[in-house]
Design an enzyme around this catalytic site. Structure first.
Site, PDB file in Angstrom:
ATOM      1  N   GLY A 219     -64.560 -46.298  38.078  1.00 43.79           N
ATOM      2  CA  GLY A 219     -63.717 -47.348  37.519  1.00 43.79           C
ATOM      3  C   GLY A 219     -64.431 -48.205  36.495  1.00 43.79           C
ATOM      4  N   GLU A 244     -56.957 -37.705  38.951  1.00 39.60           N
ATOM      5  CA  GLU A 244     -57.658 -38.704  39.746  1.00 39.60           C
ATOM      6  C   GLU A 244     -58.721 -39.387  38.892  1.00 39.60           C
ATOM      7  OE1 GLU A 244     -56.739 -39.462  42.819  1.00 39.60           O
ATOM      8  OE2 GLU A 244     -55.185 -37.924  42.740  1.00 39.60           O
ATOM      9  N   LEU A 245     -58.743 -40.691  38.866  1.00 33.51           N
ATOM     10  CA  LEU A 245     -59.676 -41.439  38.031  1.00 33.51           C
ATOM     11  C   LEU A 245     -61.124 -41.114  38.401  1.00 33.51           C
ATOM     12  CD1 LEU A 245     -60.142 -43.633  35.856  1.00 33.51           C
ATOM     13  CD2 LEU A 245     -60.114 -45.329  37.716  1.00 33.51           C
ATOM     14  N   ASP A 246     -61.875 -40.598  37.406  1.00 32.57           N
ATOM     15  CA  ASP A 246     -63.300 -40.296  37.565  1.00 32.57           C
ATOM     16  C   ASP A 246     -63.580 -39.331  38.718  1.00 32.57           C
ATOM     17  OD1 ASP A 246     -63.801 -42.057  35.470  1.00 32.57           O
ATOM     18  OD2 ASP A 246     -64.057 -43.763  36.813  1.00 32.57           O
ATOM     19  N   GLU A 247     -62.636 -38.434  38.987  1.00 35.42           N
ATOM     20  CA  GLU A 247     -62.791 -37.488  40.088  1.00 35.42           C
ATOM     21  C   GLU A 247     -62.828 -36.040  39.614  1.00 35.42           C
ATOM     22  OE1 GLU A 247     -63.245 -37.869  43.247  1.00 35.42           O
ATOM     23  OE2 GLU A 247     -62.699 -39.913  43.774  1.00 35.42           O
TER      24      GLU A 247
END
Length: 302
Positions: A219, A244-247
């Site tokens: 994040g 998915e954020l930063d996944e």
């Protein structure tokens, strides 16, 4: 299984230099006997010379990965002949595969916001031929780096983004991707979260740089998060974009040591080089056909 690296070494020892047209074959398939033999037999049948081979068998999941760089006699039409000839082999072993001309430059679209170090690094590496890419455009939600992009003679697209205009902005982005026949989108510190729909449409062909050593500090403001935790190492992670954020699947990571004297802004400065290096590595490996997706992980055949 037959060791193709040994074949390569024997060929070199006999003084046979590779010539002709060079290609790269990348594949993955269920693990089983005879795969390397089938590939090397196909190359022998078509009079090809192996320059380099990398392979990996994931025994825990029963899957096999391979990248072969080879030379063949012929001309531009040889690629179509090789693809047609390899299809029966691929079908027999249930392979997912890609066969391309070695050194082909991929059409890349770079996205950036206000931090320009990764953009500048990619433009320089592309200009001097270090990366096998053609930067066909730069998209930004700000105009801070338009002069730099103009100097390189590359089209610049200013697409402002607000919560209200995000759907229209992403639609315009996809138009540009189609118009420029973009093969890879690179988020070089583009500080906007892509919608799930856009992430799905760019699946497997969008790389992001995140300024932390994921999975730590996801994040916003990861360097400030790192400072708050008193870390002794900071880093950067290049990964494929997903919903998915930063996944997304991790491709490349770089780190640098720090200590208690580093404030948040010192960490930001220290991390810039790691961001540039991790991102340029990821772009190069993707464009050279060295990365194979394996679920939420990657196999990088360097």
């Amino acid at each position: 299984m037959l060791n193709m690296t040994a074949i390569q070494t024997e060929d070199r020892a006999s003084g046979q230099a590779s010539n002709g047209v060079e290609h790269v074959l990348t594949l993955d398939c269920p693990e089983g006997p005879g795969i390397v033999h089938a590939v090397s037999g196909f190359l022998l049948e078509y009079g090809c010379d192996i320059i380099d081979n990398k392979q990996f068998g994931d025994r825990s999941e029963g899957h096999f990965f391979m990248r072969v760089h080879f030379a063949s006699d012929g001309n531009e039409s040889t690629l179509d002949q090789l693809r047609a000839g390899f299809s029966p082999v691929a079908e027999k072993y249930n392979m997912k595969w890609r066969l391309e001309r070695n050194g082909s430059r991929r059409k890349v679209l770079i996205m950036v916001s206000k931090f320009g170090h990764c953009l500048n690094d990619l433009l320089f590496r592309a200009r001097v031929g270090e990366l096998p890419i053609e930067v066909v455009g730069v998209v930004s939600n700000h105009t801070d780096h338009q002069a730099l992009v103009d100097w390189h003679g590359i089209p610049f697209f200013h697409i402002p983004v607000t919560a209200a205009t995000k759907p229209q902005a992403e639609a315009r982005l996809l138009e540009i991707v189609d118009e420029l026949d973009v093969e890879l989108v690179v988020l070089a510190r583009y500080m906007q979260v892509l919608s799930d729909d856009l992430a799905r449409k760019l699946d497997g062909k969008a790389i992001n740089i995140h300024h932390s050593f994921l999975p730590s500090f996801k994040g916003a403001k990861p360097y400030h998060q790192a400072y708050a935790r008193g870390v002794k190492t900071v880093g950067a992670t290049a990964h494929y974009v997903n919903a998915e954020l930063d996944e997304g699947p991790i491709i490349a990571q770089q780190v640098v040591e720090v200590d208690h004297t580093f404030g948040p802004e010192d960490l930001v400065a220290a991390g810039r080089d790691t961001e540039c290096k991790a991102l340029s590595n990821a772009v190069r490996w993707h464009c050279e056909g060295r990365i194979i997706l394996n679920g939420n992980r990657t196999v990088v055949l360097k």
